[in-house]
Design a protein around this motif. Structure first.
Motif, PDB file in Angstrom:
ATOM      1  N   MET A  54       3.534 -46.668 -35.327  1.00 50.70           N
ATOM      2  CA  MET A  54       2.935 -45.749 -36.475  1.00 50.70           C
ATOM      3  C   MET A  54       3.158 -46.440 -37.837  1.00 50.70           C
ATOM      4  O   MET A  54       4.607 -46.685 -38.190  1.00 50.70           O
ATOM      5  CB  MET A  54       3.701 -44.041 -36.897  1.00 50.70           C
ATOM      6  N   PHE A 113       0.240 -45.836 -45.544  1.00 50.51           N
ATOM      7  CA  PHE A 113      -0.969 -45.220 -44.418  1.00 50.51           C
ATOM      8  C   PHE A 113      -1.103 -44.254 -45.305  1.00 50.51           C
ATOM      9  O   PHE A 113      -2.713 -44.294 -45.471  1.00 50.51           O
ATOM     10  CB  PHE A 113       0.093 -44.392 -43.931  1.00 50.51           C
ATOM     11  N   GLN A 160      -5.561 -44.490 -45.692  1.00 50.11           N
ATOM     12  CA  GLN A 160      -6.258 -43.220 -46.320  1.00 50.11           C
ATOM     13  C   GLN A 160      -7.000 -42.799 -47.363  1.00 50.11           C
ATOM     14  O   GLN A 160      -8.289 -42.544 -47.758  1.00 50.11           O
ATOM     15  CB  GLN A 160      -5.581 -42.399 -45.727  1.00 50.11           C
ATOM     16  N   MET A 164      -7.984 -39.064 -39.761  1.00 49.29           N
ATOM     17  CA  MET A 164      -6.107 -39.277 -39.812  1.00 49.29           C
ATOM     18  C   MET A 164      -5.419 -39.423 -40.249  1.00 49.29           C
ATOM     19  O   MET A 164      -4.335 -39.526 -39.740  1.00 49.29           O
ATOM     20  CB  MET A 164      -6.843 -40.720 -41.071  1.00 49.29           C
ATOM     21  N   GLU A 165      -5.672 -38.091 -40.871  1.00 51.88           N
ATOM     22  CA  GLU A 165      -4.596 -37.171 -41.511  1.00 51.88           C
ATOM     23  C   GLU A 165      -4.267 -36.482 -39.672  1.00 51.88           C
ATOM     24  O   GLU A 165      -2.613 -36.639 -40.202  1.00 51.88           O
ATOM     25  CB  GLU A 165      -5.457 -36.166 -42.488  1.00 51.88           C
ATOM     26  N   TYR A 209      -2.208 -38.956 -37.351  1.00 53.99           N
ATOM     27  CA  TYR A 209      -1.296 -39.018 -37.908  1.00 53.99           C
ATOM     28  C   TYR A 209       0.063 -37.923 -38.296  1.00 53.99           C
ATOM     29  O   TYR A 209       1.411 -38.619 -38.112  1.00 53.99           O
ATOM     30  CB  TYR A 209      -0.618 -39.597 -39.385  1.00 53.99           C
ATOM     31  N   GLN A 210      -0.409 -37.146 -38.666  1.00 50.17           N
ATOM     32  CA  GLN A 210       1.158 -35.797 -38.619  1.00 50.17           C
ATOM     33  C   GLN A 210       1.178 -35.259 -37.496  1.00 50.17           C
ATOM     34  O   GLN A 210       2.796 -34.785 -36.895  1.00 50.17           O
ATOM     35  CB  GLN A 210       0.762 -34.833 -40.118  1.00 50.17           C
ATOM     36  N   ARG A 223       1.089 -37.151 -34.518  1.00 45.63           N
ATOM     37  CA  ARG A 223       0.602 -37.946 -33.615  1.00 45.63           C
ATOM     38  C   ARG A 223      -0.245 -37.838 -32.654  1.00 45.63           C
ATOM     39  O   ARG A 223       0.704 -38.016 -31.310  1.00 45.63           O
ATOM     40  CB  ARG A 223       2.378 -37.874 -32.974  1.00 45.63           C
TER      41      ARG A 223
END
Length: 379
Positions: free
Chosen positions: A199, A205, A209, A234-235, A238-239, A241
């Motif tokens: 990550m 990030f 983004q 993407m959000e 990422y948040q 995982r």
């Protein structure tokens, strides 16, 4: 006629100075060392180059001098690596693998040793498994600077394992082709590598983004444009995982108040992730996009006559009532036409727990869709 050599006061007792090969000299300073005098690189004078320590045997000194004379270098690490690079086994490798091996070869041949020589000048048959073990450990753990004031060299466990595998391959090939008689890298265990943190940092990030969000507003035909949903996907990834497939299969049912329930794969356990402001914005954007697509095609989320659809293979079939546009799909499934549009990733309708339909149900194996008005539409 050259004058006879004289024995130095601290010459090792196992060395007969009258039998030394021509061109090698003993330096009595400190513990002592054996050196040669090759021409200086700048074209004038000579420079001292250490080739062995005080424990070297007479046979080692003769082998060193033979190895420094043209064809007598046969069997050194550098020559073996060069022969391997010219072989059929090397030519059959992928170009990317060949490029990686060439990088390893250059670094290995230039690697400095404590006696002042390089690893490329060492004779393969004189290397031991213990030497290879110490070499790999030093690369993996790092070492202090060679001179006072020099910065410490950090350790690289992955690099150490790459070198070990490469040396094992090259020495094994050289043994098969009678370039050497031993493979000192056989049986050496690899070091434990550090876990790969996949990550990116938050600030990195967010910049990527923001760029994706900017590009998504350029329009579908503009240069550098990306799908409008990309920054939202993407959000979520990422948040929470999430893997790519886990993002694609999120549904409204996974949104539980202030929490987002994951749908892990590969045996991982599901967990709850607290939603932040950015996550709420991404979910709202995906829901609004879905509602706009449904409204554009003659219906909305609240239309009782149009239940969400369970999409098996986007773009390959249709039903007589409505359709679910793929907000993140490879195609837009056009009702009755199977017409394709811009490429993307799909957020599809959730599969019903019990296969049911109201008047129509397509066969899954034929690529058609089954309608169930109770399904939760995916984000």
């Amino acid at each position: 006629m050259a004058r006879p050599r004289k024995a130095a006061p601290n010459l090792p007792p196992h060395i007969d100075h009258t039998l030394l090969p021509v061109g090698i000299y003993w330096d009595p300073t400190g513990r002592g060392r054996w050196y040669v005098r090759p021409p200086h690189e700048e074209g004038y004078g000579y420079r001292k180059k250490t080739v062995a320590g005080p424990t070297a045997r007479m046979s080692d000194l003769h082998a060193i001098m033979e190895a420094r004379q043209g064809e007598a270098q046969r069997g050194t690490v550098a020559v073996v690596i060069d022969r391997h690079a010219e072989s059929l086994a090397f030519a059959q490798l992928k170009p990317s693998t060949q490029a990686g091996y060439k990088d390893y070869a250059g670094a290995i041949k230039a690697y400095p040793l404590k006696n002042g020589t390089t690893l490329g000048e060492a004779t393969v048959d004189r290397l031991t498994p213990g030497f290879i073990r110490r070499l790999i450990d030093v690369i993996a753990q790092g070492r202090p600077g060679q001179k006072p004031g020099d910065p410490a060299i950090p350790g690289y466990p992955t690099k150490a394992n790459h070198w070990l595998r490469y040396l094992r391959r090259v020495f094994g090939w050289a043994r098969e082709h009678d370039h050497v008689t031993t493979n000192p890298a056989t049986g050496i265990k690899q070091v434990k590598e550090k876990g790969d943190h996949r990550m990116p940092d938050v600030d990195v990030f967010r910049r990527v983004q923001a760029y994706a969000k900017e590009c998504s507003a350029r329009g579908p035909r503009a240069k550098g444009a990306v799908p409008a949903y990309l920054w939202a996907a993407m959000e979520l990834a990422y948040q929470a995982r999430l893997r790519g497939i886990e993002v694609l299969t999120l549904t409204d049912a996974h949104v539980d108040g202030e929490m987002l329930r994951t749908n892990r794969r590969k045996g991982s356990r599901d967990n709850l992730v607290r939603k932040g402001a950015q996550t709420e914005e991404a979910i709202a954007m995906l829901r609004a996009r879905r509602a706009a697509i449904w409204e554009k095609n003659g219906g909305g989320d609240s239309d009782p006559g149009r239940g969400p659809l369970s999409l098996r293979q986007p773009g390959r079939g249709a039903v007589d009532r409505g359709r679910l546009a793929d907000c993140l799909g490879a195609h837009d499934a056009q009702c009755g036409e199977g017409r394709r549009s811009e490429p993307g990733r799909a957020v599809r309708a959730a599969q019903p727990e019990t296969p049911r339909c109201d008047g129509y149900q397509g066969r899954q194996e034929s690529g058609q869709w089954a309608q169930d008005g109770r399904d939760d539409a995916r984000l």
